[in-house]
Design an enzyme around this catalytic site. Structure first.
Site, PDB file in Angstrom:
ATOM      1  N   GLY A 146       0.824  -1.216   0.000  1.00 37.60           N
ATOM      2  CA  GLY A 146       0.000   0.000   0.000  1.00 37.60           C
ATOM      3  C   GLY A 146       0.854   1.260   0.000  1.00 37.60           C
ATOM      4  N   ASP A 189       4.274 -10.179   5.924  1.00 33.29           N
ATOM      5  CA  ASP A 189       3.669 -11.116   4.959  1.00 33.29           C
ATOM      6  C   ASP A 189       4.671 -11.615   3.915  1.00 33.29           C
ATOM      7  OD1 ASP A 189       1.397 -10.360   6.313  1.00 33.29           O
ATOM      8  OD2 ASP A 189       0.664  -9.037   4.729  1.00 33.29           O
ATOM      9  N   GLY A 218      -0.618 -13.075   6.955  1.00 34.49           N
ATOM     10  CA  GLY A 218       0.016 -13.271   5.644  1.00 34.49           C
ATOM     11  C   GLY A 218      -0.805 -12.787   4.468  1.00 34.49           C
TER      12      GLY A 218
HETATM   13  O1  F6P Z   1       0.002  -6.818   6.034  1.00 37.78           O
HETATM   14  C1  F6P Z   1       0.328  -7.081   7.349  1.00 37.78           C
HETATM   15  C2  F6P Z   1      -0.860  -7.599   8.096  1.00 37.78           C
HETATM   16  O2  F6P Z   1      -0.468  -7.875   9.431  1.00 37.78           O
HETATM   17  C3  F6P Z   1      -1.548  -8.804   7.467  1.00 37.78           C
HETATM   18  O3  F6P Z   1      -0.854 -10.007   7.700  1.00 37.78           O
HETATM   19  C4  F6P Z   1      -2.916  -8.726   8.099  1.00 37.78           C
HETATM   20  O4  F6P Z   1      -3.899  -9.326   7.274  1.00 37.78           O
HETATM   21  C5  F6P Z   1      -3.139  -7.250   8.195  1.00 37.78           C
HETATM   22  O5  F6P Z   1      -1.887  -6.623   8.159  1.00 37.78           O
HETATM   23  C6  F6P Z   1      -3.846  -6.836   9.460  1.00 37.78           C
HETATM   24  O6  F6P Z   1      -4.110  -5.487   9.377  1.00 37.78           O
HETATM   25  P1  F6P Z   1      -4.682  -4.637  10.594  1.00 37.78           P
HETATM   26  O7  F6P Z   1      -3.534  -4.348  11.507  1.00 37.78           O
HETATM   27  O8  F6P Z   1      -5.201  -3.408   9.951  1.00 37.78           O
HETATM   28  O9  F6P Z   1      -5.728  -5.453  11.268  1.00 37.78           O
END
Ligand code: F6P
Length: 360
Positions: free
Chosen positions: A114, A137, A180
């Protein structure tokens, strides 16, 4: 050269180690001024938050520290900036204005897909940037390894070790759901390191009946317990992605729930009690493991070196043992799944790990 630095998106172990390395190389090797730390990711530029001057002294003691001293936020895409709960506006011009006001010659962005995509679009508008690949990830294109990943693998491996003990004591199936997103790098590496009996990854839909049969076989063969590592993005054959939340309140779909689904199904289909452990954000916290500290340090130094060579709008990357840079347009727009013929997949198959459907 005046550098700015920010951490964008979700945190990952090693962010502070990269910041430390960028600052040290910038000032000690190149003699450039103190790096300006931008607080809270892109929000810090849009909202004109006061920058934090970073020097080798002020960044001491950071190499082993988890989180990010600069703080971060997910909801700060300048091209779709949240104005109120449901309204977004393009604030990218404000980022460029603020960068000019701060006298930035380049902005170092520690980010995942992102933030690197935002970096790419800001570069298109004229802001010189340099990316470093951050994510637990490990799904960023253009590099062999992202910093933060191996620390998350270590956390998940530790959990698998502990769950092994209690699974064996109670004759239970323990399902461990890893993060992931749409890739299975964490589940695969931790599953191998933690001797999981099954590893279920998003790259190939799994056949739950097949997993049940194998768990039953193990029980009949004298091992009435099993450990199942399942990535949050894994899907059963003919089933759907497990999503906890979507919509305008979240910047991206929140994945989760597949672990509970697998545990329930295995309990129904086998004679064994099943439990699920969702590792969640424990995989994001904590200090980086030694290999991540080294990788993060190399990435930080490489980012400063690349900028000194005049490179812009690229991401530092690891290829084999060596570091280089790749253009951002080869990084953004897609993620890097585990190739089905990856050597680690082959090793898992050779060891007889249940891979959902692949080993049929
Ligand atoms: O991209 C990193 C990550 O930890 C993913 O593994 C997970 O799906 C997502 O971010 C979780 O995001 P948030 O912290 O917004 O819940």
């Amino acid at each position: 050269m005046q550098l700015g630095i920010l951490t964008g998106g979700g945190d990952a172990p090693g962010l502070n180690a990269v910041i430390r390395a960028v600052v040290r190389v910038t000032m000690r090797t190149y003699g450039w001024p103190a790096v300006l730390g931008i607080p809270q990711g892109f929000k810090g530029l849009v909202e004109r938050l006061p920058p934090i001057p970073l020097t080798p002294y002020s960044t001491q003691g950071l190499i082993n520290r988890g989180g990010t001293i600069l703080h971060t936020t997910n909801r700060a895409n300048p091209f779709q900036y949240p104005v109120d709960a449901d309204t977004y506006a393009d604030r990218s011009d404000m980022v460029l204005e603020r960068a000019e006001e701060l006298g930035l010659d380049a902005l170092v962005i520690l980010g995942g897909d992102g933030s690197l995509s935002i970096a790419y679009h800001l570069a298109q508008k004229g802001l010189p940037v340099m990316g470093t690949p951050k994510t637990i990830d490990n799904d960023i294109r253009g590099t062999d390894l992202c910093f933060g990943h191996l620390s998350a693998v270590a956390t998940a491996t530790d959990a698998l070790d502990k769950l092994h003990d209690t699974a064996e004591s109670h004759h239970r199936v323990m399902v461990v759901e890893t993060m992931g997103r749409y890739t299975g790098w964490i589940a695969l590496r931790a599953g191998l390191a933690g001797a999981a009996d099954a590893i279920l990854v998003p790259e190939t839909p799994f056949d739950i009946d097949h997993v049940s049969q194998e768990v039953n076989c193990r029980a009949e063969g004298g091992a009435p317990f099993s450990i199942i590592a399942v990535a949050e993005g894994a899907q059963p054959k003919g089933g759907d992605l497990s999503v906890l939340e979507t919509g305008s309140r979240v910047y991206q779909a929140r994945l989760g729930g597949i672990g509970a689904h697998v545990a329930n199904k295995l309990q129904e289909d086998t004679q064994l009690e099943s439990r699920v452990t969702v590792l969640g954000h424990t995989q994001r916290g904590g200090g980086p493991v030694a290999s991540d500290r080294i990788l993060a340090t190399k990435y930080g130094a490489a980012a400063a070196d690349a900028l000194a060579r005049g490179e812009r709008n690229r991401m530092v990357a690891l290829h084999g043992e060596g570091l280089d840079t790749v253009p951002l347009d080869q990084v953004v727009g897609a993620y890097r799944p585990v190739p089905l013929d990856h050597p680690l997949m082959d090793t898992a198959r050779q060891l007889g790990v249940i891979m959902g459907a692949l080993d049929e």
